[in-house]
Enzyme design. Structure first.
Site, PDB file in Angstrom:
ATOM      1  N   LYS A 209      53.575 -44.292 -88.545  1.00 26.14           N
ATOM      2  CA  LYS A 209      52.801 -44.146 -89.767  1.00 26.14           C
ATOM      3  C   LYS A 209      53.477 -43.125 -90.434  1.00 26.14           C
ATOM      4  O   LYS A 209      53.381 -43.190 -91.758  1.00 26.14           O
ATOM      5  CB  LYS A 209      51.173 -43.832 -89.250  1.00 26.14           C
ATOM      6  N   GLU A 215      60.003 -39.050 -81.157  1.00 29.60           N
ATOM      7  CA  GLU A 215      60.542 -40.193 -80.247  1.00 29.60           C
ATOM      8  C   GLU A 215      60.915 -41.311 -81.037  1.00 29.60           C
ATOM      9  O   GLU A 215      62.154 -41.718 -81.044  1.00 29.60           O
ATOM     10  CB  GLU A 215      59.341 -40.642 -79.504  1.00 29.60           C
ATOM     11  N   GLY A 270      46.101 -44.310 -86.149  1.00 25.01           N
ATOM     12  CA  GLY A 270      47.283 -45.271 -85.506  1.00 25.01           C
ATOM     13  C   GLY A 270      46.838 -46.037 -84.501  1.00 25.01           C
ATOM     14  O   GLY A 270      47.272 -47.135 -84.413  1.00 25.01           O
ATOM     15  N   ARG A 271      45.692 -45.441 -83.761  1.00 25.88           N
ATOM     16  CA  ARG A 271      45.419 -46.241 -82.696  1.00 25.88           C
ATOM     17  C   ARG A 271      44.398 -47.702 -83.068  1.00 25.88           C
ATOM     18  O   ARG A 271      43.824 -48.243 -82.112  1.00 25.88           O
ATOM     19  CB  ARG A 271      44.721 -45.623 -81.522  1.00 25.88           C
ATOM     20  N   GLU A 356      42.011 -41.067 -76.802  1.00 28.72           N
ATOM     21  CA  GLU A 356      42.498 -40.134 -78.157  1.00 28.72           C
ATOM     22  C   GLU A 356      41.513 -40.340 -79.132  1.00 28.72           C
ATOM     23  O   GLU A 356      41.512 -39.074 -79.884  1.00 28.72           O
ATOM     24  CB  GLU A 356      43.852 -40.843 -78.633  1.00 28.72           C
ATOM     25  N   HIS A 387      44.335 -54.659 -54.066  1.00 26.94           N
ATOM     26  CA  HIS A 387      45.228 -54.317 -52.930  1.00 26.94           C
ATOM     27  C   HIS A 387      45.685 -52.812 -53.350  1.00 26.94           C
ATOM     28  O   HIS A 387      46.539 -52.615 -52.528  1.00 26.94           O
ATOM     29  CB  HIS A 387      46.267 -55.263 -52.590  1.00 26.94           C
ATOM     30  N   LYS A 515      53.485 -30.833 -79.062  1.00 30.25           N
ATOM     31  CA  LYS A 515      54.583 -31.251 -79.784  1.00 30.25           C
ATOM     32  C   LYS A 515      55.149 -29.874 -80.399  1.00 30.25           C
ATOM     33  O   LYS A 515      56.422 -29.907 -80.457  1.00 30.25           O
ATOM     34  CB  LYS A 515      54.143 -32.090 -81.137  1.00 30.25           C
TER      35      LYS A 515
HETATM   36  O1  F6P Z   1      50.869 -37.938 -81.048  1.00 16.89           O
HETATM   37  C1  F6P Z   1      49.872 -38.880 -81.298  1.00 16.89           C
HETATM   38  C2  F6P Z   1      50.221 -39.676 -82.559  1.00 16.89           C
HETATM   39  O2  F6P Z   1      49.930 -39.133 -83.631  1.00 16.89           O
HETATM   40  C3  F6P Z   1      49.221 -41.103 -82.403  1.00 16.89           C
HETATM   41  O3  F6P Z   1      47.957 -40.706 -82.801  1.00 16.89           O
HETATM   42  C4  F6P Z   1      49.987 -41.901 -82.919  1.00 16.89           C
HETATM   43  O4  F6P Z   1      49.519 -43.406 -82.805  1.00 16.89           O
HETATM   44  C5  F6P Z   1      51.254 -41.677 -82.614  1.00 16.89           C
HETATM   45  O5  F6P Z   1      51.373 -40.215 -82.164  1.00 16.89           O
HETATM   46  C6  F6P Z   1      52.490 -42.142 -83.294  1.00 16.89           C
HETATM   47  O6  F6P Z   1      52.482 -41.576 -84.536  1.00 16.89           O
HETATM   48  P1  F6P Z   1      53.271 -42.347 -85.890  1.00 16.89           P
HETATM   49  O7  F6P Z   1      52.922 -43.744 -85.952  1.00 16.89           O
HETATM   50  O8  F6P Z   1      53.035 -41.617 -87.172  1.00 16.89           O
HETATM   51  O9  F6P Z   1      54.601 -42.393 -85.479  1.00 16.89           O
END
Ligand code: F6P
Length: 548
Positions: A209, A215, A270-271, A356, A387, A515
Site C-alpha cells: 500500500k 520487507e 491494508g488488512r 491489528e 491431535h 519498525k
Molecule cells: O506493519 C503493519 C502494516 O502496516 C500492515 O497494516 C500492513 O498490512 C502491512 O504493514 C503492509 O503494509 P504495506 O502494504 O504498506 O506494505
C-alpha cells in the site's frame, strides 16, 4: 461515533453483568432440553452461509440484552457512517470504504462528496483484463514464453489475504499457474521460491500500500536483481514486474512502469484490501469470473450486515457473542478451527484482521478501554488441531470459545474423507458442550474392568467439564463466492466489536515503534555508530556483530 459513556457504566452492560451472574453457569445442555427449537432459533442464514450459535452460554434474554448493547453503543449509526464514506478512521483522518470494492450494484459510494465507484470499476476492469491475458498466455515473458509462476511480494495485508484465498481456492486455480507468496525479510523465504522458478516464465507482483515497507522493498529489490542476473535486460523488467500500491511516485522510483501499476486508495485499510488490486494474485489464479464471484459473496454479506436487524444479523451476532465471553467469562482467546485443509491460512488471516484492528487499549478519543478487548485469535485446521491443542480446549483451565468452519461439500472426490471430516467437526462441538461427568467416567471404567482405588485415581483425569461454547459456520462449498461471504462476515464482526469497545479498528500505531527501532539497530549492525541502549539490547547487538 463516540459513545459518551464508558462501556461498563452503560445500562446494557450492567444488565448483561447481572444476567451473567444469574445464568452464566447454566449448562447449555439444559438450555437445549428446555427448548426443542433452540437450534432453529439460535441459527441464522446469510449470503449462503449458515451459522449455528446454539452451543453458546446464552439464552433469549441474553441475546436481547446484547442487541440492546449494540443499539446503545450506536452500532446502526456507526455502520451507516462506514457505508456513507465518513472519516471513521479518526486517528488517520480517513474514510473506511472496503465495502465499495465489492459494491456490485449501480449505487454510488462517496468519499468527500465524490463517487469512488468509477475508479473502483476501472481498476477492476484493468485487473480482469491483465489476469485473462496472463491466464490465456497472451501476456508473455521476455523470451516469448507464457507465464507459469506468479510470485507475490508483500507482507501483512498485502500478503495474507491473497495467500489465504489462493490456497483456499486451489481447486479453482489455473492449472498452468503456480502461486508463490514471499513476505518475510528472512532471505530463506525469497531464496526458497527463487530456487523453484525460472526468470523467463515468472511474473512478480510487488504489493505494498505504502511502497515503503522494508520487507517488501528489500525482497522486491533482490528479486529484480535475480531476474537481471538471469540474463534479462532492464527493458524486460516491464514484462515481469507489476506493482500494486496507492503510491504511484514510489512505484515509478522503484523502476516499475506506472502502466503496470494497479492502484487503490487510502480509504482501503491494508488488512481489508484483498478486494482491491491487492487481490490481483487471486484474479490471476481463479480468473476474472472467479474474482467477481468472490466480490459477489462479500457484497451479499455487506447487504445482510447493512439491512438485517441486530437480532438476525450474522456479523452482529458473532461480534456480540465474542464481547459476551471476553467481557463476562474472562475468555482471553478464541480458537478458529477450519475443517478444511484449504483454509489453513485462515487463522493467520484472521489474526491480522482481528488483532491489528482491535488489539488496542484506548478508545477512539484516547481514554483507556474499561473492559478487556480483543482476544488472541489462534487456530489450525481440524482434524489436525484435535491431535495437538484440543486437549486444552476440552480440559484446560481457560474457557476458549471456538469457531468451527466447514464447507458442506468438497471438490476432491474423496467422499469418505469429507464425511469423516464433518463427523469430527460436529463431534468436537458436541464434546465441548456436553463434556463427561465423573459418574459417566466411573461407569465407563468399571465396564472396562477397573474398580476401587485404581478406578478412582483415574476419574479426575478423565472428566470433561463441558459447557464450553462454540459457533459452527457451514459453507455450501469452498467456492470464491462462499469465501467472499466468509471473509466479509469476519470483517464486519470485527467492526461490530470495535463499536462496542469504542476502538478505532482501522489504524495500527502499535506496529510503528518496533519498525523505528529496527531501522536504527539495522544501521548499527551495518557498522554505524553505536546507539544508546539498555544492557540486553547492547548485549544482543554485540552477539550478532561477533557472529558476522
Ligand atoms: O506493519 C503493519 C502494516 O502496516 C500492515 O497494516 C500492513 O498490512 C502491512 O504493514 C503492509 O503494509 P504495506 O502494504 O504498506 O506494505
Amino acid at each position: 461515533m463516540n459513545p459518551p459513556t464508558p462501556l461498563t457504566q452503560t445500562p446494557a452492560w450492567r444488565a448483561l453483568a447481572a444476567h451473567r451472574d444469574e445464568t452464566g453457569e447454566r449448562p447449555m445442555s439444559a438450555l437445549f432440553a428446555a427448548d426443542p427449537a433452540r437450534f432453529e432459533r439460535f441459527s441464522v442464514r446469510a449470503a449462503g452461509l449458515f451459522l449455528d450459535y446454539s452451543k453458546n452460554r446464552i439464552d433469549d434474554r441474553g441475546m436481547a440484552l446484547l442487541a440492546a448493547l449494540a443499539r446503545e453503543r450506536g452500532l446502526e449509526a456507526a455502520r451507516a457512517a462506514m457505508f456513507g464514506g465518513q472519516r471513521i478512521n479518526n486517528t488517520e483522518d480517513r474514510a473506511v470504504l472496503h465495502v465499495a470494492l465489492r459494491n456490485r450494484g449501480d449505487a454510488p459510494l462517496e468519499v468527500d462528496g465524490a463517487d469512488v465507484m468509477p475508479a473502483v470499476r476501472d481498476v477492476l476492469r484493468r485487473m480482469g483484463a491483465f489476469a485473462e491475458a496472463v491466464r490465456e498466455g497472451r501476456w508473455r515473458g521476455h523470451t516469448g514464453e507464457a507465464i507459469t509462476d506468479i510470485v507475490n511480494i508483500g507482507i501483512g495485508g498485502s500478503d495474507l489475504g491473497p495467500a489465504m484465498a489462493c490456497q483456499a481456492l486451489a481447486a479453482h486455480g489455473h492449472p498452468r499457474l503456480a502461486m508463490h507468496f514471499v513476505s518475510n525479510i528472512d532471505g530463506d523465504h525469497l531464496a526458497g521460491v527463487l530456487a523453484r522458478v525460472k526468470p523467463a516464465t515468472t511474473l512478480f507482483i510487488v504489493a505494498s500500500k505504502t511502497f515503503t515497507t522494508v520487507e517488501t522493498m528489500t525482497n522486491a529489490a533482490s528479486a529484480r536483481a535475480w531476474f537481471l542476473a538471469g540474463g534479462a535486460a532492464e527493458a524486460d523488467v516491464a514484462k515481469h514486474f507489476v506493482a500494486v500500491s496507492t503510491n504511484a511516485q514510489r512505484v515509478a522510483a522503484f523502476g516499475i512502469d506506472p502502466a503496470n501499476m494497479f492502484g487503490f486508495w487510502d480509504w482501503v485499510g491494508g488488512r481489508y484490501s484483498m478486494w482491491s488490486a491487492v487481490g490481483l494474485p487471486i484474479a490471476l489464479y481463479v480468473g476474472r469470473d472467479g474474482f467477481d464471484a468472490l466480490l459477489d459473496g462479500a457484497c451479499a454479506m455487506d447487504r445482510h450486515f447493512a439491512e438485517a436487524p441486530p437480532e438476525r444479523n450474522m456479523p452482529v451476532i458473532l461480534g456480540l457473542l465474542g464481547v459476551w465471553y471476553r467481557g463476562f467469562f474472562g475468555s482471553a482467546s478464541v480458537s478458529v478451527a477450519p475443517y478444511a485443509q484449504a483454509l489453513a491460512r485462515l487463522p493467520a488471516y484472521l489474526q491480522q484482521l482481528e488483532m491489528e484492528s482491535n488489539g488496542k487499549s484506548v478508545t477512539r478519543d484516547g481514554r483507556p478501554v474499561d473492559t478487556p478487548a480483543c482476544p488472541v485469535i489462534w487456530g489450525e485446521p481440524g482434524t489436525n488441531g484435535q491431535h495437538a491443542f484440543f486437549q486444552l480446549l476440552h480440559q484446560g483451565t481457560d474457557l476458549i470459545p471456538v469457531d468451527f468452519i466447514a464447507p458442506l461439500t468438497a471438490s476432491h472426490g474423496l467422499a469418505d474423507h469429507h464425511r469423516l471430516l464433518l463427523a469430527n467437526c460436529i463431534a468436537q462441538s458436541k464434546a465441548l458442550m456436553v463434556g463427561r461427568t465423573a459418574g459417566e467416567v466411573r461407569a465407563e471404567l468399571s465396564a472396562a474392568g477397573l474398580a476401587g482405588e485404581a478406578l478412582e485415581a483415574l476419574v479426575p483425569h478423565r472428566v470433561f467439564p463441558g459447557n464450553r461454547p462454540s459457533n459452527t459456520l457451514l459453507l455450501p462449498d469452498l467456492s470464491p463466492r462462499s469465501l467472499g461471504a466468509l471473509v466479509a462476515l469476519y470483517e464486519h464482526k470485527v467492526f461490530v466489536q470495535s463499536v462496542i469497545w469504542d476502538i478505532n479498528a482501522f489504524d495500527q500505531w502499535g506496529v510503528e515503534l518496533g519498525k523505528q527501532i529496527a531501522a536504527r539497530i539495522g544501521a548499527e549492525l551495518a557498522g554505524g555508530a553505536p546507539g544508546v541502549h539498555d544492557g540486553s539490547t547492547l548485549g544482543l547487538i554485540a552477539a550478532v556483530r561477533a557472529a558476522s
